[in-house]
Enzyme design. Structure first.
Site, PDB file in Angstrom:
ATOM      1  N   CYS A   9       0.783  -1.264  -0.139  1.00 13.64           N
ATOM      2  CA  CYS A   9       0.178  -0.152   0.007  1.00 13.64           C
ATOM      3  C   CYS A   9       0.987   1.173  -0.024  1.00 13.64           C
ATOM      4  O   CYS A   9       2.162   1.133  -0.408  1.00 13.64           O
ATOM      5  CB  CYS A   9      -1.005   0.087   1.008  1.00 13.64           C
ATOM      6  SG  CYS A   9      -0.214   0.022   2.863  1.00 13.64           S
ATOM      7  N   ASN A  12       2.457   1.546   4.341  1.00 16.21           N
ATOM      8  CA  ASN A  12       2.706   0.019   4.965  1.00 16.21           C
ATOM      9  C   ASN A  12       2.364   0.278   6.421  1.00 16.21           C
ATOM     10  O   ASN A  12       2.865  -0.336   7.459  1.00 16.21           O
ATOM     11  CB  ASN A  12       4.005  -0.148   4.535  1.00 16.21           C
ATOM     12  CG  ASN A  12       4.426  -1.797   5.131  1.00 16.21           C
ATOM     13  OD1 ASN A  12       5.409  -1.973   5.603  1.00 16.21           O
ATOM     14  ND2 ASN A  12       3.596  -2.436   4.920  1.00 16.21           N
ATOM     15  N   CYS A  14      -1.423   0.648   7.476  1.00 10.48           N
ATOM     16  CA  CYS A  14      -2.747   0.330   7.648  1.00 10.48           C
ATOM     17  C   CYS A  14      -3.083  -0.778   6.758  1.00 10.48           C
ATOM     18  O   CYS A  14      -3.258  -2.129   7.394  1.00 10.48           O
ATOM     19  CB  CYS A  14      -3.628   1.742   7.205  1.00 10.48           C
ATOM     20  SG  CYS A  14      -3.281   2.994   8.042  1.00 10.48           S
ATOM     21  N   ARG A  15      -3.272  -0.682   5.469  1.00  8.51           N
ATOM     22  CA  ARG A  15      -3.747  -1.717   4.719  1.00  8.51           C
ATOM     23  C   ARG A  15      -3.087  -2.981   4.252  1.00  8.51           C
ATOM     24  O   ARG A  15      -3.594  -4.062   4.406  1.00  8.51           O
ATOM     25  CB  ARG A  15      -4.401  -1.102   3.450  1.00  8.51           C
ATOM     26  CG  ARG A  15      -5.367  -0.089   3.273  1.00  8.51           C
ATOM     27  CD  ARG A  15      -5.559   0.747   2.233  1.00  8.51           C
ATOM     28  NE  ARG A  15      -4.463   1.490   2.005  1.00  8.51           N
ATOM     29  CZ  ARG A  15      -4.312   2.228   0.884  1.00  8.51           C
ATOM     30  NH1 ARG A  15      -5.038   2.137  -0.024  1.00  8.51           N
ATOM     31  NH2 ARG A  15      -3.346   3.068   0.908  1.00  8.51           N
ATOM     32  N   SER A  16      -1.695  -2.616   3.839  1.00 14.70           N
ATOM     33  CA  SER A  16      -0.939  -3.975   3.710  1.00 14.70           C
ATOM     34  C   SER A  16      -0.434  -4.631   4.559  1.00 14.70           C
ATOM     35  O   SER A  16      -0.475  -5.809   4.795  1.00 14.70           O
ATOM     36  CB  SER A  16       0.265  -3.556   2.695  1.00 14.70           C
ATOM     37  OG  SER A  16       1.221  -2.639   3.418  1.00 14.70           O
ATOM     38  N   ASP A 127      -8.202   4.210   1.446  1.00 13.55           N
ATOM     39  CA  ASP A 127      -7.309   4.233   2.310  1.00 13.55           C
ATOM     40  C   ASP A 127      -7.758   4.865   3.533  1.00 13.55           C
ATOM     41  O   ASP A 127      -8.748   5.862   3.492  1.00 13.55           O
ATOM     42  CB  ASP A 127      -6.405   5.595   1.701  1.00 13.55           C
ATOM     43  CG  ASP A 127      -5.179   5.971   2.516  1.00 13.55           C
ATOM     44  OD1 ASP A 127      -5.385   5.542   3.679  1.00 13.55           O
ATOM     45  OD2 ASP A 127      -4.395   6.779   2.161  1.00 13.55           O
TER      46      ASP A 127
HETATM   47  P1  4NP Z   1      -1.713   2.641   4.241  1.00 14.73           P
HETATM   48  O1  4NP Z   1      -2.341   4.244   4.705  1.00 14.73           O
HETATM   49  O2  4NP Z   1      -1.200   3.197   2.690  1.00 14.73           O
HETATM   50  O3  4NP Z   1      -2.894   1.963   4.152  1.00 14.73           O
HETATM   51  O4  4NP Z   1      -0.630   2.346   5.327  1.00 14.73           O
HETATM   52  C1  4NP Z   1      -1.718   5.314   4.925  1.00 14.73           C
HETATM   53  C2  4NP Z   1      -0.718   5.665   5.705  1.00 14.73           C
HETATM   54  C3  4NP Z   1      -0.071   6.716   5.962  1.00 14.73           C
HETATM   55  C4  4NP Z   1      -0.175   7.894   5.022  1.00 14.73           C
HETATM   56  C5  4NP Z   1      -0.932   7.657   4.065  1.00 14.73           C
HETATM   57  C6  4NP Z   1      -2.058   6.420   3.924  1.00 14.73           C
HETATM   58  N1  4NP Z   1       0.412   8.916   5.105  1.00 14.73           N
HETATM   59  O5  4NP Z   1       0.082   9.843   4.091  1.00 14.73           O
HETATM   60  O6  4NP Z   1       1.246   9.185   6.029  1.00 14.73           O
END
Ligand code: 4NP
Length: 155
Positions: A9, A12, A14-16, A127
């Site tokens: 994702c 790294n 939340c989702r992945s 997201d």
């Molecule tokens: P992820 O979510 O891609 O599912 O881990 C996010 C985590 C952090 C950010 C964006 C999305 N960020 O902008 O810091």
């Protein structure tokens, strides 16, 4: 030989990492843990070295899945060569991964995670980072049923 599976994702956190933890949990429940090597990474490095987001960890823990052994890292070019299957959590992650300069047979390993969702209402795992609790619950439901399908297909 174990099949090597990578979930990717943006951050790294939340989702992945949820997909990594859920896939491992479901494979272990079915006695299939030895068939897989499972990892996750992000296209961005802002959170490298961090635990998954505490909101994601809490939603997962409430449903019996620990993400406490996972630390964020950035995806690297070598990952695409070393993993058999690379699952992008949304179309933006997919485009970023496919922009790596790799041979076509390697690029072919990169696919969209929700192409395997048995109930695909949208191509992306949304997201949840800037949203509320409900978003994390929704992500859990999407990732859980899609990981069930992936374990079935890949076992
Ligand atoms: P992820 O979510 O891609 O599912 O881990 C996010 C985590 C952090 C950010 C964006 C999305 N960020 O902008 O810091």
């Amino acid at each position: 030989m174990a099949k090597r599976i990578l979930f990717v994702c943006l951050g790294n956190i939340c989702r992945s990492p949820l997909a990594e933890g859920l896939f491992r949990h479901k494979a272990t429940e079915r006695g299939l843990a030895g068939e897989f090597e499972i990892d996750s990474a992000g296209t961005g490095a802002w959170h490298a070295g961090e635990l998954p987001d505490k909101r994601m960890r809490r939603v997962a823990a409430d449903r019996g899945v620990s993400l406490d052994d996972i630390r964020a890292r950035r995806v690297e070019l070598t990952d695409i060569f070393e993993f058999d299957h690379v699952f992008a959590m949304d179309r933006s992650n997919l485009a970023d991964l496919r922009s790596f300069d790799v041979p076509d047979y390697v690029r072919g390993r990169i696919v969209l995670f929700r192409d395997f969702d048995p109930d695909p209402s949208h191509p992306d795992v949304p997201d949840p980072y800037y949203g509320g609790e409900r978003g994390f619950q929704e992500v859990f439901d999407i990732v859980a049923r899609t990981c069930d399908e992936l374990v079935n297909r890949l076992a």
